[in-house]
Scaffold this motif. Structure first.
Motif, PDB file in Angstrom:
ATOM      1  N   ILE A 102     -46.229  41.349  38.101  1.00 64.52           N
ATOM      2  CA  ILE A 102     -45.593  42.794  37.416  1.00 64.52           C
ATOM      3  C   ILE A 102     -44.200  42.809  38.548  1.00 64.52           C
ATOM      4  N   VAL A 143     -41.276  41.061  38.405  1.00 61.78           N
ATOM      5  CA  VAL A 143     -40.618  41.783  36.901  1.00 61.78           C
ATOM      6  C   VAL A 143     -39.888  42.648  37.390  1.00 61.78           C
ATOM      7  N   HIS A 163     -35.838  42.581  37.895  1.00 61.11           N
ATOM      8  CA  HIS A 163     -35.452  42.700  36.879  1.00 61.11           C
ATOM      9  C   HIS A 163     -34.086  42.653  35.863  1.00 61.11           C
ATOM     10  N   LEU A 218     -34.066  39.418  33.831  1.00 61.17           N
ATOM     11  CA  LEU A 218     -34.536  38.835  32.839  1.00 61.17           C
ATOM     12  C   LEU A 218     -33.418  39.026  31.531  1.00 61.17           C
ATOM     13  N   ASN A 255     -31.115  39.298  28.225  1.00 61.29           N
ATOM     14  CA  ASN A 255     -30.447  40.137  26.392  1.00 61.29           C
ATOM     15  C   ASN A 255     -30.770  39.176  26.419  1.00 61.29           C
ATOM     16  N   LEU A 293     -34.166  41.991  25.274  1.00 63.32           N
ATOM     17  CA  LEU A 293     -35.500  42.019  26.233  1.00 63.32           C
ATOM     18  C   LEU A 293     -35.114  42.408  28.403  1.00 63.32           C
ATOM     19  N   THR A 321     -36.733  46.234  29.126  1.00 58.08           N
ATOM     20  CA  THR A 321     -38.045  46.540  30.515  1.00 58.08           C
ATOM     21  C   THR A 321     -36.613  47.254  31.687  1.00 58.08           C
ATOM     22  N   GLU A 322     -35.900  47.361  31.784  1.00 55.86           N
ATOM     23  CA  GLU A 322     -35.026  48.756  32.807  1.00 55.86           C
ATOM     24  C   GLU A 322     -35.426  50.024  32.430  1.00 55.86           C
ATOM     25  N   LEU A 370     -39.266  50.429  32.906  1.00 56.01           N
ATOM     26  CA  LEU A 370     -39.567  49.510  34.301  1.00 56.01           C
ATOM     27  C   LEU A 370     -40.557  50.607  34.803  1.00 56.01           C
ATOM     28  N   LEU A 422     -44.282  50.358  34.713  1.00 53.50           N
ATOM     29  CA  LEU A 422     -44.866  49.262  34.967  1.00 53.50           C
ATOM     30  C   LEU A 422     -46.303  50.220  36.600  1.00 53.50           C
ATOM     31  N   ASP A 424     -31.051  50.324  33.436  1.00 52.23           N
ATOM     32  CA  ASP A 424     -29.916  49.536  32.144  1.00 52.23           C
ATOM     33  C   ASP A 424     -28.748  48.881  32.678  1.00 52.23           C
TER      34      ASP A 424
END
Length: 342
Positions: free
Chosen positions: A50, A53, A57, A60, A62, A67, A71-72, A75, A78, A274
């Motif tokens: 975690i 991530v 982030h 990661l 796209n 994805l 996640t963003e 975020l 988390l 994002d």
């Protein structure tokens, strides 16, 4: 009697043991427990994952179902893993897991700790607000009346249904002398508007506009935008390509604007984290991030989990930013006070 008294008090057998002694003995026992470092490896690994991530982030990919953007968007949530993993570490009596969870907590606080605090001030000479009113809103008149009560000097509405536009115009006429509607977005203002025009965000129909507000503090370029919705599809995952293309077009329009004072209001269908909105966020300042009260989540209205409704400024100082009470929409309205220097 004297002998009995001396026996009870002399050897201290019936006196309670000091709490400090019990704590030291327990700590000593834990230190002698070699398993304290071997237990909870899985919990520690989850905490480390975690942390990674949150830190990386932006790395990661796209490519698969966007994805990274998904996640963003969520975020900050988390952080909920910290108390859950902490409980597991305590039950397992794992020092390894406790250290890993502590590091996770430090990472979360470093990223989002400032958002928890109320950074709002009392200054500001202009109040702005924006609201996705929802095309299926069952009470457009009530929504208009409620949003007008906010006292905003400039108001942007998005997702305006064509048949409902006259309802909003009539309900807002008393509070706002000037307004302009382009497609499904509109701006209402207490100050004169000029040079109102659609902004092409590559959608094939109008969901963004720009107007000039002639305020007492100078001319301000105001953009109202509703970027395409992000979809979650079984066969395509988290799809956001159209949103991303529109964000790039909006970013170009903002960059090309000749005025130094610029305000962006609207539903961007993405958070400030994002990376797909970087064409916009890289040149604008979030009022919520700079002077907000809490996270300012705006969607969904029933249980807000993300702030996808944004107020951003350039050449203008944010003073306070907050969410307004729920209306008949599935979004919460958001508002901000800013200082516009002549």
């Amino acid at each position: 009697m004297a002998q009995a008294y001396m026996t009870e008090t002399g050897n201290g057998g019936s006196e309670p043991e000091p709490s400090g002694s019990r704590l030291r003995r327990r700590l000593a026992g834990l230190l002698r427990d070699r398993g304290i470092w071997r237990r909870g490896i899985v919990t520690a690994a989850l905490a480390a994952l975690i942390s990674l991530v949150m830190i990386f982030h932006a790395e990661l990919p796209n490519d698969v179902g966007n994805l990274g953007s998904l996640t963003e968007t969520f975020l900050p949530w988390l952080g909920l893993a910290v108390p859950l993993l902490l409980a597991a570490a305590v039950v397992r009596k794992s020092a390894t897991a406790l250290i890993a969870i502590l590091l996770t907590a430090v990472v979360w606080v470093n990223l989002f700790g400032s958002l928890v605090l109320d950074k709002s001030g009392s200054g500001g000479n202009l109040m702005v607000a924006t609201h996705n009113v929802d095309a299926d809103n069952p009470d457009p008149r009530g929504t208009a009346v409620q949003i007008a009560k906010s006292g905003a000097d400039v108001l942007a509405l998005t997702e305006l249904k064509g048949s409902a536009v006259p309802v909003y115009e009539q309900a807002l006429a008393g509070a706002y002398k000037y307004h302009s509607v382009e497609g499904t977005v509109g701006v209402w203002s207490k100050y004169p508007l000029s040079s109102s025009a659609p902004v092409d965000i590559k959608m094939g129909w109008t969901r963004a506009m720009r107007t000039t507000v002639d305020s007492p503090y100078g001319r301000i370029a105001v953009f109202a935008a509703h970027l395409p919705s992000v979809r979650v599809k079984l066969n395509a995952g988290f799809t956001a390509n159209q949103r991303d293309n529109s964000a790039a077009a909006l970013g170009n329009a903002l960059a090309a604007d000749p005025l130094k004072k610029v305000i962006l209001l609207g539903d961007l269908n993405g958070t400030m984290n994002d990376r797909s909105l970087s064409d916009v966020t890289s040149q604008m300042r979030s009022t919520q991030g700079a002077a907000g009260d809490g996270f300012g989540f705006s969607w969904p209205a029933q249980f807000p989990m993300a702030r996808i409704d944004q107020i951003m400024v350039r050449g203008i100082k944010p003073e306070a930013s907050w969410t307004l009470p729920r209306t008949g929409s599935d979004h919460l309205p958001v508002a901000a006070r800013v200082t516009v220097r002549p």
